[in-house]
Enzyme design. Sequence first.
Site, PDB file in Angstrom:
ATOM      1  N   VAL A  89       0.838  -1.212   0.000  1.00 12.94           N
ATOM      2  CA  VAL A  89       0.000   0.000   0.000  1.00 12.94           C
ATOM      3  C   VAL A  89       0.869   1.257   0.000  1.00 12.94           C
ATOM      4  O   VAL A  89       0.347   2.357   0.031  1.00 12.94           O
ATOM      5  CB  VAL A  89      -0.956  -0.025   1.215  1.00 12.94           C
ATOM      6  CG1 VAL A  89      -1.982  -1.145   1.073  1.00 12.94           C
ATOM      7  CG2 VAL A  89      -0.198  -0.130   2.541  1.00 12.94           C
ATOM      8  N   HIS A 105      -4.168  -4.412  -3.115  1.00  9.75           N
ATOM      9  CA  HIS A 105      -4.619  -4.281  -1.720  1.00  9.75           C
ATOM     10  C   HIS A 105      -4.850  -2.830  -1.321  1.00  9.75           C
ATOM     11  O   HIS A 105      -4.916  -2.509  -0.125  1.00  9.75           O
ATOM     12  CB  HIS A 105      -3.604  -4.927  -0.764  1.00  9.75           C
ATOM     13  CG  HIS A 105      -3.535  -6.411  -0.885  1.00  9.75           C
ATOM     14  ND1 HIS A 105      -2.492  -7.152  -0.373  1.00  9.75           N
ATOM     15  CD2 HIS A 105      -4.362  -7.313  -1.466  1.00  9.75           C
ATOM     16  CE1 HIS A 105      -2.686  -8.433  -0.632  1.00  9.75           C
ATOM     17  NE2 HIS A 105      -3.804  -8.564  -1.302  1.00  9.75           N
ATOM     18  N   CYS A 113     -14.638   6.430   0.800  1.00  3.59           N
ATOM     19  CA  CYS A 113     -15.799   6.861   1.585  1.00  3.59           C
ATOM     20  C   CYS A 113     -16.824   5.734   1.686  1.00  3.59           C
ATOM     21  O   CYS A 113     -17.252   5.191   0.657  1.00  3.59           O
ATOM     22  CB  CYS A 113     -16.453   8.087   0.950  1.00  3.59           C
ATOM     23  SG  CYS A 113     -17.945   8.621   1.819  1.00  3.59           S
ATOM     24  N   CYS A 132     -15.793  13.986   3.748  1.00  2.00           N
ATOM     25  CA  CYS A 132     -15.552  13.388   2.426  1.00  2.00           C
ATOM     26  C   CYS A 132     -15.635  14.474   1.364  1.00  2.00           C
ATOM     27  O   CYS A 132     -16.627  15.210   1.309  1.00  2.00           O
ATOM     28  CB  CYS A 132     -16.608  12.320   2.140  1.00  2.00           C
ATOM     29  SG  CYS A 132     -16.676  11.825   0.423  1.00  2.00           S
ATOM     30  N   CYS A 135     -19.093  13.687  -0.724  1.00  2.00           N
ATOM     31  CA  CYS A 135     -20.470  13.812  -0.201  1.00  2.00           C
ATOM     32  C   CYS A 135     -20.520  14.532   1.143  1.00  2.00           C
ATOM     33  O   CYS A 135     -21.607  14.719   1.688  1.00  2.00           O
ATOM     34  CB  CYS A 135     -21.090  12.423  -0.077  1.00  2.00           C
ATOM     35  SG  CYS A 135     -20.339  11.429   1.234  1.00  2.00           S
ATOM     36  N   GLY A 171       9.742 -10.610  -2.888  1.00  4.56           N
ATOM     37  CA  GLY A 171       9.510 -10.145  -1.524  1.00  4.56           C
ATOM     38  C   GLY A 171       8.130 -10.414  -0.980  1.00  4.56           C
ATOM     39  O   GLY A 171       7.533  -9.564  -0.332  1.00  4.56           O
TER      40      GLY A 171
HETATM   41  N1  APR Z   1      14.440  -8.646   0.114  1.00 14.67           N
HETATM   42  C1  APR Z   1      13.637  -9.644  -0.388  1.00 14.67           C
HETATM   43  N2  APR Z   1      12.672 -10.279   0.345  1.00 14.67           N
HETATM   44  C2  APR Z   1      12.530  -9.889   1.621  1.00 14.67           C
HETATM   45  C3  APR Z   1      13.341  -8.883   2.230  1.00 14.67           C
HETATM   46  C4  APR Z   1      14.335  -8.251   1.398  1.00 14.67           C
HETATM   47  N3  APR Z   1      15.128  -7.304   1.868  1.00 14.67           N
HETATM   48  N4  APR Z   1      12.964  -8.738   3.533  1.00 14.67           N
HETATM   49  C5  APR Z   1      11.971  -9.647   3.744  1.00 14.67           C
HETATM   50  N5  APR Z   1      11.722 -10.346   2.600  1.00 14.67           N
HETATM   51  C6  APR Z   1      10.720 -11.395   2.367  1.00 14.67           C
HETATM   52  C7  APR Z   1      10.479 -12.283   3.584  1.00 14.67           C
HETATM   53  O1  APR Z   1      11.353 -13.397   3.571  1.00 14.67           O
HETATM   54  C8  APR Z   1       9.011 -12.699   3.395  1.00 14.67           C
HETATM   55  O2  APR Z   1       8.937 -13.918   2.642  1.00 14.67           O
HETATM   56  O3  APR Z   1       9.494 -10.750   2.117  1.00 14.67           O
HETATM   57  C9  APR Z   1       8.418 -11.560   2.560  1.00 14.67           C
HETATM   58  C10 APR Z   1       7.434 -10.667   3.329  1.00 14.67           C
HETATM   59  O4  APR Z   1       6.323 -11.452   3.647  1.00 14.67           O
HETATM   60  P1  APR Z   1       5.065 -10.804   4.424  1.00 14.67           P
HETATM   61  O5  APR Z   1       5.562 -10.022   5.570  1.00 14.67           O
HETATM   62  O6  APR Z   1       4.123 -11.935   4.673  1.00 14.67           O
HETATM   63  O7  APR Z   1       4.463  -9.757   3.392  1.00 14.67           O
HETATM   64  P2  APR Z   1       3.540 -10.007   2.101  1.00 14.67           P
HETATM   65  O8  APR Z   1       3.843 -11.323   1.461  1.00 14.67           O
HETATM   66  O9  APR Z   1       3.629  -8.803   1.252  1.00 14.67           O
HETATM   67  O10 APR Z   1       2.070 -10.083   2.782  1.00 14.67           O
HETATM   68  C11 APR Z   1       0.966 -10.275   1.944  1.00 14.67           C
HETATM   69  O11 APR Z   1      -0.548  -9.980   3.775  1.00 14.67           O
HETATM   70  O12 APR Z   1      -0.789  -8.877   5.716  1.00 14.67           O
HETATM   71  C12 APR Z   1      -1.272  -8.959   4.442  1.00 14.67           C
HETATM   72  O13 APR Z   1      -2.319  -7.345   3.065  1.00 14.67           O
HETATM   73  C13 APR Z   1      -1.100  -7.661   3.674  1.00 14.67           C
HETATM   74  O14 APR Z   1      -0.267  -7.317   1.424  1.00 14.67           O
HETATM   75  C14 APR Z   1      -0.058  -8.022   2.625  1.00 14.67           C
HETATM   76  C15 APR Z   1      -0.239  -9.517   2.465  1.00 14.67           C
HETATM   77 ZN    ZN Z   2     -18.433  10.352   0.385  1.00 11.13          ZN
END
Ligand code: APR
Ligand code: ZN
Length: 231
Positions: A89, A105, A113, A132, A135, A171
């Site tokens: 986000v 996401h 709103c 908002c 509205c 990531g």
């Molecule tokens: N470089 C590459 N990968 C990395 C690094 C880095 N420097 N640091 C951490 N990671 C990896 C971790 O090993 C892990 O597998 O990034 C991943 C992060 O995983 P999460 O914290 O679970 O994040 P994400 O997969 O984006 O979560 C998905 O879950 O909480 C909800 O809506 C939220 O969009 C999010 C969704």
């Molecule tokens: Zn509104």
Amino acid sequence: MKVVVLTGAGISAESGLATFRDADGLWQGHHVDDVATPEAFQRDPATVHRFYDDRRRELRKVEPNRAHRALARLEQVLGDDLLVVTQNVDDLHERAGSRRIVHMHGELLSALCDSCQGRFAWDDDLGDGPACPGCGSDTLRPDVVWFGEMPYDLDLIERALLEADLFVAIGTSGAVYPAAGFVRMAAIAGAKTLELNLDSSETSHLFDDARQGPASKLVPEWVADLQESSH
Ligand code: APR
Ligand code: ZN
């Protein structure tokens, strides 16, 4: 070559933004049921607003890193043949220069709103119940997709996955669907699949190739290789 890249919190970790599930992740300090569900917002909007207002403020203090910038460079080369789908986000992809971005996401710098369903660019706190712009009612909420809600642009994403020649996940832990299922969808449609992640994820075994290391190192290397091989 049509390329779809999925990014998660790991690509922004080296910019100084916490991930969710790592040792120092957001879900260590906060409970999902308190800050990331529509029920939590109904029950205690002040706590939910505080969580996202804090993250919005954090965002101003950080900058895109080499991984974000490498993807922006790749867009210069591939143009419409590249689509970046992010679960993040934050606005670091855009600040690095990427334009072909889908925030499945939602976005911290947007307000939604609950009355008129309008979505408005927003970079201020929401906790004090601003009116908002559409509205006038005080029912603005963070424009973030919470657990139990439908992600944005799934049709567009699925069309791109079915046409992709290459799918790359960067990531992300593969813990959250529907994003964690994209690798299967792309593979079934014939795409090659690559994972770039600090550690192995819950879906590493589904990829043709899975490389471990920091995104700021792996992503520029992969982009340079791709540019090299396309010459
Ligand atoms: N470089 C590459 N990968 C990395 C690094 C880095 N420097 N640091 C951490 N990671 C990896 C971790 O090993 C892990 O597998 O990034 C991943 C992060 O995983 P999460 O914290 O679970 O994040 P994400 O997969 O984006 O979560 C998905 O879950 O909480 C909800 O809506 C939220 O969009 C999010 C969704
Ligand atoms: Zn509104």
